[in-house]
Design an enzyme around this catalytic site. Structure first.
Site, PDB file in Angstrom:
ATOM      1  N   GLY A  51       0.840  -1.187   0.000  1.00  0.00           N
ATOM      2  CA  GLY A  51       0.000   0.000   0.000  1.00  0.00           C
ATOM      3  C   GLY A  51       0.876   1.238   0.000  1.00  0.00           C
ATOM      4  CD  GLN A  78       3.198   5.793   2.851  1.00  0.00           C
ATOM      5  OE1 GLN A  78       2.287   5.185   2.311  1.00  0.00           O
ATOM      6  NE2 GLN A  78       4.213   5.176   3.431  1.00  0.00           N
ATOM      7  CB  CYS A 108       5.056   2.392   7.790  1.00  0.00           C
ATOM      8  SG  CYS A 108       4.549   3.867   6.891  1.00  0.00           S
ATOM      9  CG  LEU A 109       6.737   1.261   1.846  1.00  0.00           C
ATOM     10  CD1 LEU A 109       6.086   1.484   0.493  1.00  0.00           C
ATOM     11  CD2 LEU A 109       7.960   0.365   1.721  1.00  0.00           C
ATOM     12  CG  HIS A 122      -0.556   1.095   7.267  1.00  0.00           C
ATOM     13  ND1 HIS A 122       0.427   0.649   8.132  1.00  0.00           N
ATOM     14  CD2 HIS A 122       0.055   2.004   6.463  1.00  0.00           C
ATOM     15  CE1 HIS A 122       1.552   1.272   7.855  1.00  0.00           C
ATOM     16  NE2 HIS A 122       1.364   2.095   6.850  1.00  0.00           N
ATOM     17  CD  GLU A 123      -1.320   2.241   2.691  1.00  0.00           C
ATOM     18  OE1 GLU A 123      -0.954   3.428   2.526  1.00  0.00           O
ATOM     19  OE2 GLU A 123      -0.528   1.335   3.013  1.00  0.00           O
ATOM     20  CG  HIS A 164      -0.072   6.686   5.561  1.00  0.00           C
ATOM     21  ND1 HIS A 164       0.999   7.241   6.214  1.00  0.00           N
ATOM     22  CD2 HIS A 164       0.268   5.394   5.315  1.00  0.00           C
ATOM     23  CE1 HIS A 164       1.954   6.322   6.355  1.00  0.00           C
ATOM     24  NE2 HIS A 164       1.537   5.190   5.832  1.00  0.00           N
TER      25      HIS A 164
HETATM   26 ZN    ZN Z   1       2.588   3.426   5.846  1.00  0.00          ZN
END
Ligand code: ZN
Length: 201
Positions: free
Chosen positions: A52, A57, A114-115, A156-157, A160
């Site tokens: 995702g 991000q 998480c990226l 999670h997304e 964000h």
């Molecule tokens: Zn994330």
């Protein structure tokens, strides 16, 4: 237009990750700029790789995220590991202006990364089932009913898009670097992890 474009994924500490993202209008969604952004986010997510990626991000404070859980990501995972997480492949799709409702009282706890927090992981309680109302990449309304790992990805997304990161919800005792996670915890059933790290009373 360049077919493959990788965007820079910003890390925790960038203000954009803590802002509430702006909803997209129908004109925005149909614009070349947003259609390109969706394509670039898809490529960036695959390249990372991740399941995702939310627009904040990549530095864009917009209510947009892309999701895809490819079969190849889990082809080497033991079946009991996938079963515990209820992890099944999810086809690529975008979610725009999502509203999420959680199935209360159904929380499950798993390690999550998480990226934008590269190199770290922690156990995060999340609802096992969610319903998401959103628009797709064409601006068509969609209702997504998800359970298991897909429900976790959606939560999670969508976090964000509201300026939240998993570290806001994590069980702090379980926060660790990926190196130790891979060394000690990766393949352990969650009941065993809980017994060792002890976060339940
Ligand atoms: Zn994330």
């Amino acid at each position: 237009m360049c077919a493959f474009m990788r965007l820079k994924i910003v890390q925790a500490g960038e203000a954009v990750l803590r802002q509430s993202a702006k909803p997209l209008s129908m004109a925005d969604i149909q614009s070349q700029r947003i259609q390109d952004l969706i394509e670039f986010m898809r490529e960036t997510m695959h390249d990372a790789p991740g399941v995702g990626l939310a627009a904040p991000q990549v530095g864009q404070s917009l209510q947009l995220a892309v999701i895809e859980d490819k079969p190849e990501y889990t082809k080497d995972s033991p079946s009991n590991f996938l079963k515990e997480r209820e992890r099944r492949p999810v086809a690529f799709h975008a979610i725009i202006n999502p509203k999420i409702s959680l199935d209360e009282g159904s929380d499950v706890e798993f390690f999550e990364g998480c990226l934008s927090l590269q190199g770290f992981t922690a156990v995060v309680p999340r609802a096992r089932k969610v319903t998401v109302e959103c628009l797709d990449h064409k601006g068509e309304p969609r209702i997504i009913q998800a359970s298991g790992w897909y429900a976790r990805i959606l939560q999670h997304e969508i976090d964000h898009l509201h300026g939240a990161l998993y570290i806001d919800r994590m069980i702090t005792r379980t926060f660790m670097g990926m190196e130790n996670f891979n060394r000690y915890w990766k393949d352990k059933p969650m009941a065993e992890v809980e017994k060792s790290i002890r976060w339940k009373r």
